[in-house]
Design a protein around this motif. Sequence first.
Motif, PDB file in Angstrom:
ATOM      1  N   SER A  54     111.260 -73.070 103.068  1.00 53.48           N
ATOM      2  CA  SER A  54     110.719 -72.344 101.932  1.00 53.48           C
ATOM      3  C   SER A  54     109.600 -73.163 101.267  1.00 53.48           C
ATOM      4  CB  SER A  54     111.837 -72.045 100.936  1.00 53.48           C
ATOM      5  OG  SER A  54     111.371 -71.222  99.894  1.00 53.48           O
ATOM      6  N   LEU A  72      99.776 -74.980 100.331  1.00 57.06           N
ATOM      7  CA  LEU A  72      99.289 -73.713  99.794  1.00 57.06           C
ATOM      8  C   LEU A  72      98.919 -73.874  98.333  1.00 57.06           C
ATOM      9  CD1 LEU A  72     102.327 -72.111 101.370  1.00 57.06           C
ATOM     10  CD2 LEU A  72     100.164 -70.972 101.724  1.00 57.06           C
ATOM     11  N   GLU A 108     102.390 -62.711  88.071  1.00 61.12           N
ATOM     12  CA  GLU A 108     102.456 -62.772  89.530  1.00 61.12           C
ATOM     13  C   GLU A 108     101.585 -63.902  90.054  1.00 61.12           C
ATOM     14  OE1 GLU A 108     101.633 -58.954  90.926  1.00 61.12           O
ATOM     15  OE2 GLU A 108     102.158 -59.331  93.025  1.00 61.12           O
ATOM     16  N   PHE A 140      98.611 -66.244  96.614  1.00 58.04           N
ATOM     17  CA  PHE A 140      98.547 -67.449  97.419  1.00 58.04           C
ATOM     18  C   PHE A 140      97.304 -67.488  98.287  1.00 58.04           C
ATOM     19  CE2 PHE A 140     102.546 -69.615  96.770  1.00 58.04           C
ATOM     20  CZ  PHE A 140     103.262 -68.659  96.073  1.00 58.04           C
ATOM     21  N   GLY A 141      96.788 -68.705  98.456  1.00 57.66           N
ATOM     22  CA  GLY A 141      95.730 -68.915  99.413  1.00 57.66           C
ATOM     23  C   GLY A 141      96.279 -68.885 100.832  1.00 57.66           C
ATOM     24  N   PRO A 142      95.387 -68.956 101.815  1.00 63.12           N
ATOM     25  CA  PRO A 142      95.803 -68.848 103.218  1.00 63.12           C
ATOM     26  C   PRO A 142      96.529 -70.076 103.741  1.00 63.12           C
ATOM     27  CG  PRO A 142      93.449 -69.241 103.063  1.00 63.12           C
ATOM     28  CD  PRO A 142      93.925 -69.022 101.672  1.00 63.12           C
ATOM     29  N   ARG A 155      97.100 -76.100 107.215  1.00 58.13           N
ATOM     30  CA  ARG A 155      98.122 -76.646 108.124  1.00 58.13           C
ATOM     31  C   ARG A 155      97.725 -78.056 108.496  1.00 58.13           C
ATOM     32  NH1 ARG A 155     102.037 -74.224 111.458  1.00 58.13           N
ATOM     33  NH2 ARG A 155     101.266 -72.191 110.766  1.00 58.13           N
ATOM     34  N   TYR A 174     108.142 -61.565  98.392  1.00 61.01           N
ATOM     35  CA  TYR A 174     106.953 -61.870  99.163  1.00 61.01           C
ATOM     36  C   TYR A 174     107.283 -61.726 100.643  1.00 61.01           C
ATOM     37  CZ  TYR A 174     104.700 -64.025  95.085  1.00 61.01           C
ATOM     38  OH  TYR A 174     104.123 -64.264  93.850  1.00 61.01           O
ATOM     39  N   GLN A 213     105.928 -63.153 104.489  1.00 54.33           N
ATOM     40  CA  GLN A 213     105.106 -64.140 105.179  1.00 54.33           C
ATOM     41  C   GLN A 213     105.192 -63.900 106.676  1.00 54.33           C
ATOM     42  OE1 GLN A 213     106.166 -68.384 104.970  1.00 54.33           O
ATOM     43  NE2 GLN A 213     103.992 -68.874 104.797  1.00 54.33           N
ATOM     44  N   GLY A 255     102.518 -68.203 110.589  1.00 53.07           N
ATOM     45  CA  GLY A 255     101.212 -68.825 110.507  1.00 53.07           C
ATOM     46  C   GLY A 255     100.318 -68.281 109.414  1.00 53.07           C
ATOM     47  N   SER A 297      99.826 -66.783 105.140  1.00 53.99           N
ATOM     48  CA  SER A 297     100.221 -67.082 103.769  1.00 53.99           C
ATOM     49  C   SER A 297     101.205 -66.029 103.252  1.00 53.99           C
ATOM     50  CB  SER A 297      98.986 -67.129 102.881  1.00 53.99           C
ATOM     51  OG  SER A 297      99.328 -67.599 101.593  1.00 53.99           O
ATOM     52  N   LEU A 298     101.508 -66.107 101.987  1.00 55.16           N
ATOM     53  CA  LEU A 298     102.456 -65.179 101.390  1.00 55.16           C
ATOM     54  C   LEU A 298     101.732 -63.974 100.820  1.00 55.16           C
ATOM     55  CD1 LEU A 298     104.055 -67.951 101.331  1.00 55.16           C
ATOM     56  CD2 LEU A 298     105.374 -66.903  99.507  1.00 55.16           C
ATOM     57  N   SER A 356     102.259 -60.694  98.365  1.00 53.80           N
ATOM     58  CA  SER A 356     103.131 -60.154  97.330  1.00 53.80           C
ATOM     59  C   SER A 356     103.547 -58.730  97.680  1.00 53.80           C
ATOM     60  CB  SER A 356     102.399 -60.165  95.987  1.00 53.80           C
ATOM     61  OG  SER A 356     103.193 -59.599  94.984  1.00 53.80           O
ATOM     62  N   PHE A 381     110.672 -63.664 101.280  1.00 51.31           N
ATOM     63  CA  PHE A 381     111.126 -64.582 100.235  1.00 51.31           C
ATOM     64  C   PHE A 381     111.302 -63.824  98.926  1.00 51.31           C
ATOM     65  CE2 PHE A 381     110.611 -68.652 102.292  1.00 51.31           C
ATOM     66  CZ  PHE A 381     109.596 -68.467 103.216  1.00 51.31           C
ATOM     67  N   PRO A 384     115.359 -69.389 100.042  1.00 50.13           N
ATOM     68  CA  PRO A 384     115.124 -70.028 101.344  1.00 50.13           C
ATOM     69  C   PRO A 384     114.408 -69.140 102.346  1.00 50.13           C
ATOM     70  CG  PRO A 384     117.406 -69.387 101.129  1.00 50.13           C
ATOM     71  CD  PRO A 384     116.780 -69.141  99.800  1.00 50.13           C
ATOM     72  N   GLY A 385     114.347 -67.846 102.060  1.00 49.00           N
ATOM     73  CA  GLY A 385     113.687 -66.929 102.988  1.00 49.00           C
ATOM     74  C   GLY A 385     114.677 -66.286 103.948  1.00 49.00           C
ATOM     75  N   ARG A 438     114.495 -64.552 107.648  1.00 47.12           N
ATOM     76  CA  ARG A 438     113.637 -64.311 108.805  1.00 47.12           C
ATOM     77  C   ARG A 438     114.115 -63.054 109.514  1.00 47.12           C
ATOM     78  NH1 ARG A 438     112.384 -69.308 112.619  1.00 47.12           N
ATOM     79  NH2 ARG A 438     111.728 -70.043 110.579  1.00 47.12           N
TER      80      ARG A 438
END
Lengths: 115, 110
Positions: free
Chosen positions: A42, A92, A103, A106-108, A111, B35, B37, B40, B42-43, B45, B88, B102-103, B105
């Motif tokens: 997470s 992130l 709210e 988030f950015g991309p 990595r 959210y 994801q 690879g 991002s999140l 909303s 999430f 914790p998400g 999957r």
Amino acid sequence: SAVISQKPSRDICQRGTSLTIQCQVDSQVTMMFWYRQQPGQSLTLIATANQGSEATYESGFVIDKFPISRPNLTFSTLTVSNMSPEDSSIYLCSVELPGASAEQYFGPGTRLTVT
Amino acid sequence: ELKVEQNPLFLSMQEGKNYTIYCNYSTTSDRLYWYRQDPGKSLESLFVLLSNGAVKQEGRLMASLDTKARLSTLHITAAVHDLSATYFCAGHNYGQNFVFGPGTRLSVLP
């Protein structure tokens, strides 16, 4: 909503070096955040970066390791210093827009792999 | 201190089936977020739930909030492969930080 970009999108770095990650948002925001997401895990908040004040770090994260700059209302940087393989993660940035929902967008992500 | 739990952590389901992901939190939470994801990525909303009894729906996903039970649910109706992702939930109290679960999957199998 907000459009957020991060640079670099990914990088492979050697142990002991430092990397600075940039976060740019398309509108002025007061609150920006930096998170770390380790593979399959997470999100963990590293710090809150508000313009005009020092960043506030969460337990387990220190300024010497993760210095943050917030020079204006649309930009922030996070540096990962003296890297070790344990720093390999996705980093992130996010912003909170004003309003009742608070709210976060988030950015991309960046990595990072440390060898 | 707010803590957020989710179950299940892993969910494999057949296309066309219904299922519910549960999000429990330990103390009061002014707001509850969901959210998505993709691997690879991002999140993204999905939902913001601000009050007890709030229900929001978008396509095959419906989220609800029961503040008395400290529980939010994300219900999936007639799952399709495109819903495969990690989901999430996050709690947030005014003036404090987001706390992510914790998400879960999710894999939707043909």
